[in-house]
Design an enzyme around this catalytic site. Sequence first.
Site, PDB file in Angstrom:
ATOM      1  N   LYS A 121     -33.072  67.113  26.757  1.00  0.00           N
ATOM      2  CA  LYS A 121     -32.042  66.816  27.760  1.00  0.00           C
ATOM      3  C   LYS A 121     -30.920  67.846  27.788  1.00  0.00           C
ATOM      4  CE  LYS A 121     -33.220  62.688  29.527  1.00  0.00           C
ATOM      5  NZ  LYS A 121     -33.296  62.382  30.980  1.00  0.00           N
ATOM      6  N   SER A 150     -40.657  65.597  23.019  1.00  0.00           N
ATOM      7  CA  SER A 150     -39.400  65.721  23.753  1.00  0.00           C
ATOM      8  C   SER A 150     -38.153  65.400  22.959  1.00  0.00           C
ATOM      9  CB  SER A 150     -39.452  64.831  24.993  1.00  0.00           C
ATOM     10  OG  SER A 150     -39.815  63.500  24.620  1.00  0.00           O
TER      11      SER A 150
END
Length: 319
Positions: free
Chosen positions: A49, A301
């Site tokens: 992110k 991720s």
Amino acid sequence: MAHPVTLTDILAAEARIRPHIRHTPVMADPILRGVMLKQEYRQETGAFKLRGATNAVLSLPPQALATGVVTASTGNHGRALAHAARAAGGRAVVCLSHLVPPNKVQAVRDLGAEVRIIGQSQDEAMVEVARAVAEEGLTEVPPFDHPAVVAGQGTLGRELLADCPTATTVLVPLSGGGLAAGVAAAIKARAPRCRVIGISMERGAAMAASLAAGHPVEVTELSTLADSLGGGIGLANAVTFAMCRDLLDDVVLVTEDQIAAAMRHIHAVTGDAVEGAAAVGHAAILAGHVTVSPCTICILSGANVAPEHFARVMEGQSQ
């Protein structure tokens, strides 16, 4: 097929965020032949992110940053936005639901952001975001449905092709679609034959349900090992739904038991504790939902998993 985020936007984001982002490593899975692991959890904030949040923050005019940015998050985007805003000298307000794990809440606070705990879902937290924008003059930086955020996440697709130019399949964790849309846009622009598959959990997968319906729909947000993939995509979704619809080759859903098994597998081969959301690609492979092609890349991720949750997974539990 015109999309709001193009390769040009991703290249601009790449140049903008390069000084602030780590080029994360890729390793071969020693057990699953042909599978590569993109260790994106090695970003400074522990998740991908940071790419999108940094690009969005650096694209803002100075006055907007000084007044403050606001977002709703399942944790990782809020942490990334807090980091990016602090690095740029700005204020950040992060709205989280009561479902966000305490370790992720504390990580946002530790970066100097103001945390507001609202409701039982990301959609409910979004109500507070709208109020803060309207009444406090804050600038919203959404977790996924924003061109600058998607372009920032797309830089990960560029890295994948630079490190693995012969990639045949990329498995992307799928939530609101910011990562999947950006990565798919970057890859399809340079390697159109490379398959990009979105992977999500069976429990409350909003983008998967929306793609199946042909339009954005609401789903009930449920407790899941892949908590980072929770939340809706927004009924007024303007960016990621259409891009995921047009650019993803397939969407696969995995169970909680399959996610837990994948978390244990990744720990065995890397020594690292990753989030359930990061393990969904491996979950799909281990469960036989995806056939491994000569160079299949799983995007790991994030690794901001609560230690007590990971301990239960390692003990053989899936909840």
